[in-house]
Design a protein around this motif. Structure first.
Motif, PDB file in Angstrom:
ATOM      1  N   THR A 108       0.808  -1.212   0.000  1.00  0.00           N
ATOM      2  CA  THR A 108       0.000   0.000   0.000  1.00  0.00           C
ATOM      3  C   THR A 108       0.842   1.263   0.000  1.00  0.00           C
ATOM      4  O   THR A 108       0.307   2.359   0.052  1.00  0.00           O
ATOM      5  N   THR A 109       2.170   1.144  -0.043  1.00  0.00           N
ATOM      6  CA  THR A 109       3.032   2.319  -0.066  1.00  0.00           C
ATOM      7  C   THR A 109       3.359   2.686  -1.507  1.00  0.00           C
ATOM      8  O   THR A 109       3.611   1.831  -2.343  1.00  0.00           O
ATOM      9  N   PRO A 110       3.344   3.975  -1.829  1.00  0.00           N
ATOM     10  CA  PRO A 110       3.542   4.399  -3.222  1.00  0.00           C
ATOM     11  C   PRO A 110       5.002   4.295  -3.651  1.00  0.00           C
ATOM     12  O   PRO A 110       5.917   4.443  -2.842  1.00  0.00           O
ATOM     13  N   VAL A 111       5.201   4.041  -4.953  1.00  0.00           N
ATOM     14  CA  VAL A 111       6.541   4.079  -5.530  1.00  0.00           C
ATOM     15  C   VAL A 111       6.993   5.535  -5.615  1.00  0.00           C
ATOM     16  O   VAL A 111       6.228   6.420  -5.994  1.00  0.00           O
ATOM     17  N   LEU A 112       8.229   5.792  -5.254  1.00  0.00           N
ATOM     18  CA  LEU A 112       8.744   7.160  -5.248  1.00  0.00           C
ATOM     19  C   LEU A 112       8.949   7.672  -6.669  1.00  0.00           C
ATOM     20  O   LEU A 112       9.217   6.899  -7.594  1.00  0.00           O
ATOM     21  N   PRO A 113       8.883   8.994  -6.859  1.00  0.00           N
ATOM     22  CA  PRO A 113       9.212   9.575  -8.158  1.00  0.00           C
ATOM     23  C   PRO A 113      10.657   9.268  -8.546  1.00  0.00           C
ATOM     24  O   PRO A 113      11.514   9.039  -7.694  1.00  0.00           O
ATOM     25  N   LYS A 114      10.920   9.284  -9.839  1.00  0.00           N
ATOM     26  CA  LYS A 114      12.230   8.901 -10.363  1.00  0.00           C
ATOM     27  C   LYS A 114      13.347   9.765  -9.796  1.00  0.00           C
ATOM     28  O   LYS A 114      14.437   9.276  -9.505  1.00  0.00           O
ATOM     29  N   GLU A 115      13.096  11.066  -9.623  1.00  0.00           N
ATOM     30  CA  GLU A 115      14.167  11.932  -9.137  1.00  0.00           C
ATOM     31  C   GLU A 115      14.617  11.573  -7.722  1.00  0.00           C
ATOM     32  O   GLU A 115      15.756  11.821  -7.339  1.00  0.00           O
ATOM     33  N   LEU A 116      13.722  10.940  -6.938  1.00  0.00           N
ATOM     34  CA  LEU A 116      14.108  10.476  -5.608  1.00  0.00           C
ATOM     35  C   LEU A 116      14.777   9.104  -5.670  1.00  0.00           C
ATOM     36  O   LEU A 116      15.749   8.853  -4.968  1.00  0.00           O
ATOM     37  N   ARG A 117      14.277   8.231  -6.531  1.00  0.00           N
ATOM     38  CA  ARG A 117      14.892   6.916  -6.662  1.00  0.00           C
ATOM     39  C   ARG A 117      16.305   6.999  -7.211  1.00  0.00           C
ATOM     40  O   ARG A 117      17.144   6.138  -6.944  1.00  0.00           O
ATOM     41  N   ASP A 118      16.605   8.054  -7.974  1.00  0.00           N
ATOM     42  CA  ASP A 118      17.920   8.208  -8.590  1.00  0.00           C
ATOM     43  C   ASP A 118      18.949   8.846  -7.675  1.00  0.00           C
ATOM     44  O   ASP A 118      20.124   8.971  -8.041  1.00  0.00           O
ATOM     45  N   LEU A 119      18.543   9.276  -6.469  1.00  0.00           N
ATOM     46  CA  LEU A 119      19.507   9.870  -5.539  1.00  0.00           C
ATOM     47  C   LEU A 119      20.526   8.820  -5.109  1.00  0.00           C
ATOM     48  O   LEU A 119      20.164   7.714  -4.725  1.00  0.00           O
ATOM     49  N   ASN A 120      21.823   9.183  -5.143  1.00  0.00           N
ATOM     50  CA  ASN A 120      22.849   8.247  -4.693  1.00  0.00           C
ATOM     51  C   ASN A 120      23.125   8.442  -3.199  1.00  0.00           C
ATOM     52  O   ASN A 120      22.534   9.310  -2.548  1.00  0.00           O
ATOM     53  N   TYR A 121      24.051   7.652  -2.689  1.00  0.00           N
ATOM     54  CA  TYR A 121      24.340   7.651  -1.249  1.00  0.00           C
ATOM     55  C   TYR A 121      24.787   9.029  -0.770  1.00  0.00           C
ATOM     56  O   TYR A 121      24.294   9.541   0.246  1.00  0.00           O
ATOM     57  N   ASP A 122      25.717   9.642  -1.487  1.00  0.00           N
ATOM     58  CA  ASP A 122      26.236  10.947  -1.071  1.00  0.00           C
ATOM     59  C   ASP A 122      25.169  12.033  -1.155  1.00  0.00           C
ATOM     60  O   ASP A 122      25.124  12.940  -0.307  1.00  0.00           O
ATOM     61  N   GLN A 123      24.302  11.965  -2.161  1.00  0.00           N
ATOM     62  CA  GLN A 123      23.236  12.956  -2.282  1.00  0.00           C
ATOM     63  C   GLN A 123      22.248  12.840  -1.128  1.00  0.00           C
ATOM     64  O   GLN A 123      21.789  13.855  -0.581  1.00  0.00           O
ATOM     65  N   LEU A 124      21.915  11.610  -0.738  1.00  0.00           N
ATOM     66  CA  LEU A 124      21.011  11.427   0.402  1.00  0.00           C
ATOM     67  C   LEU A 124      21.636  11.925   1.695  1.00  0.00           C
ATOM     68  O   LEU A 124      20.962  12.523   2.539  1.00  0.00           O
ATOM     69  N   ARG A 125      22.932  11.683   1.866  1.00  0.00           N
ATOM     70  CA  ARG A 125      23.630  12.158   3.079  1.00  0.00           C
ATOM     71  C   ARG A 125      23.625  13.681   3.170  1.00  0.00           C
ATOM     72  O   ARG A 125      23.722  14.246   4.257  1.00  0.00           O
ATOM     73  N   ASP A 126      23.522  14.341   2.017  1.00  0.00           N
ATOM     74  CA  ASP A 126      23.549  15.799   1.992  1.00  0.00           C
ATOM     75  C   ASP A 126      22.198  16.413   2.339  1.00  0.00           C
ATOM     76  O   ASP A 126      22.086  17.628   2.486  1.00  0.00           O
TER      77      ASP A 126
END
Length: 504
Positions: A47-65
């Motif tokens: 029941t949880t939605p799939v995230l938009p592509k721009e969020l799925r494409d974030l890499n490890y360093d981008q998420l840490r930022d």
């Protein structure tokens, strides 16, 4: 397809009824169990939605930022003893977010996402995202080390993973809600996911915090309640009810995941300056017959698998027993301050075995060790399975075990193939009751019939321990051998049983 769609719509309606944004009746564990049972007979449809592509494409360093802004911390304005912060959704391994709700005395409110809650650093998202997008997880803060500082005490993020800290410790070992087919031969491992969380708003003087979670997977759905009590030793009391949708080869209860690369029982041929690198160094077990067993972790070129059968075990856990900084020499990772985790069963741990899986690794960045309890019989379909256990996240505990313990294991490879020289040091517990001049006996066995020779017991005055040394040999084959050793006096055990898998 039409039937699957109808199930999905029924699930959605049920969720709206049970966990609508506000309702008057109280929400608790029993409510969640009813929800899980109603959903169990339906086909799997997250029941949880799939995230938009721009969020799925974030890499490890981008998420840490991307960082949470402290001023938006949940319950900060009220100054409550427990407060919550949330992780931004995204990344290649987390293509779905989770829903998180706040429970008060008579309401349930969904905690909405907003980009205003985050500092995005160097990231520039192309559009404003909807407030229903959810979060990747959350962390709980509480005055753990100082009365006026809110430290992280627990994190829930990714599949069914969670971690906790006790006073003075750094994150290391992780836990999971459930493991499925982790060591089942010929079966693909499944990773059920906590898709929804409910955080109960704490009172001003609360010493513990409650989290509810809904576990969803292709084979199972479950209701979980976590009661977290931080301190010198942080406890998490877990109550869960599981409903298996279909036949499953193996279920793993109370799973723990950790890392072991090399230690004092492993030749360091990796070119690393540090003497040891591991989050945990052994599996400790308290068997139903009262025996304590210590099984050191060990690096190998091949997969290692152990199953320790028992009925109604008194406890088990992955421990970081070595607390000497000089044995690690790591100023950043602080491996000497990684938590040990002890599982104390209450219900649901009947006939079965403690499973230990150790995967080969070439670095410290993979959690390559898993331990869990697995029942002998596969779980029945659509029949509720109730689990209850307490997790102790700790540094040291005198009762784990209360007898003498093996404080080090060293192995000399020798020049002769299929031949090893073992050195084990025992200390503490009832060993201290020996009188001057009394020397304990070494009880050394091999259930797999390796040849044991030249056993010796010596007092080590440098660290106040008893050193046991012996040679083990085997015919020229690569078959793993099991070795066991303990110290006794007048036939009675003075120590835990050291258990080791020798990979010739």
């Amino acid at each position: 397809m039409k039937t699957h769609l109808v199930f999905g719509l029924l699930t959605l309606v049920l969720l709206i009824i049970v966990i609508g944004s506000r309702r008057e009746e109280a929400f608790g564990y029993d409510t969640l169990v009813e929800l899980a049972q109603d959903m169990a007979s339906e086909g799997y449809l997250s029941t949880t939605p799939v995230l938009p592509k721009e969020l799925r494409d974030l890499n490890y360093d981008q998420l840490r930022d991307i960082r949470w802004k402290d001023q938006f911390t949940l319950w900060r304005r009220e100054g409550l003893p427990f407060q919550a912060r949330f992780f931004h959704p995204g990344g290649e391994h987390l293509d779905r977010s989770v829903e998180i709700y706040e429970i008060t005395d008579n309401t349930i409110d969904r905690l909405r996402y907003s980009p205003d809650f985050f500092d995005y650093g160097k990231n520039a998202l192309p559009r404003r995202l909807p407030d229903t997008i959810g979060y990747a997880g959350f962390r709980i803060h509480h005055p753990l080390n100082k009365p006026d500082v809110l430290d992280e005490v627990a994190v829930f993020q990714g599949a069914s993973y969670f971690r906790a800290l006790a006073k003075g410790l750094h994150y290391g070992i992780s836990a999971r809600g459930l493991a499925i087919n982790t060591s089942a031969e010929g079966k693909k491992e499944e990773f059920p996911v906590f898709t929804k969380f409910w955080l109960r708003r704490p009172a001003p003087y609360d010493k513990e915090f409650t989290v509810y979670a809904l576990l969803e997977g292709q084979s199972v759905i479950g209701a979980y309640q976590f009661t977290i009590r931080p301190g010198d030793e942080t406890s998490i009391h877990v109550v869960a009810t599981l409903f298996f949708r279909k036949e499953t080869a193996q279920a793993g209860f109370a799973p723990l995941t950790t890392m072991f690369w090399f230690g004092e029982n492993t030749s360091n041929t990796f070119g690393d300056f540090r003497p040891e690198v591991h989050d945990s160094d052994g599996l400790l077990m308290h068997r139903s017959n009262g025996e304590w067993v210590w099984h050191p972790l060990a690096w190998s070129k091949q997969l290692q698998f152990n199953a320790f059968t028992d009925s109604h075990p008194k406890g088990f856990g992955l421990m970081q027993r070595d607390r000497d900084f000089n044995h690690y020499q790591d100023l950043e990772a602080h491996y000497h301050l990684r938590p040990s985790v002890w599982i104390q069963p209450v219900a649901g741990f009947d006939e079965g075995a403690i499973h230990l899986i150790q995967l080969p690794t070439k670095n410290e960045f993979m959690d390559n060790v898993v331990a869990f309890w697995s029942p002998t019989a596969p779980p029945p379909v659509l029949t509720p399975i109730r689990l209850e256990y307490t997790m102790r996240w700790l540094t040291e505990a005198a009762d784990l075990p209360p007898v003498g313990r093996a404080i080090s294991t060293r192995v000399d490879d020798q020049d002769k193939p299929y031949y090893r020289h073992f050195f084990i040091e025992f200390s503490g517990g009832t060993l201290g009751q020996l009188k001057p001049g009394e020397v304990p006996m070494a009880d050394i066995t091999s259930p797999t019939n390796a040849t044991i020779s030249d056993a010796r017991v010596e007092w080590n005055d440098f660290n106040s321990s008893w050193r046991v040394s012996f040679y083990a040999s085997t015919p020229e084959n690569r078959k793993p051998h099991e070795l066991m050793c303990r110290l006794t006096w007048n036939g009675a055990p003075l120590t835990e049983t050291w258990s080791y898998t020798w990979m010739p």
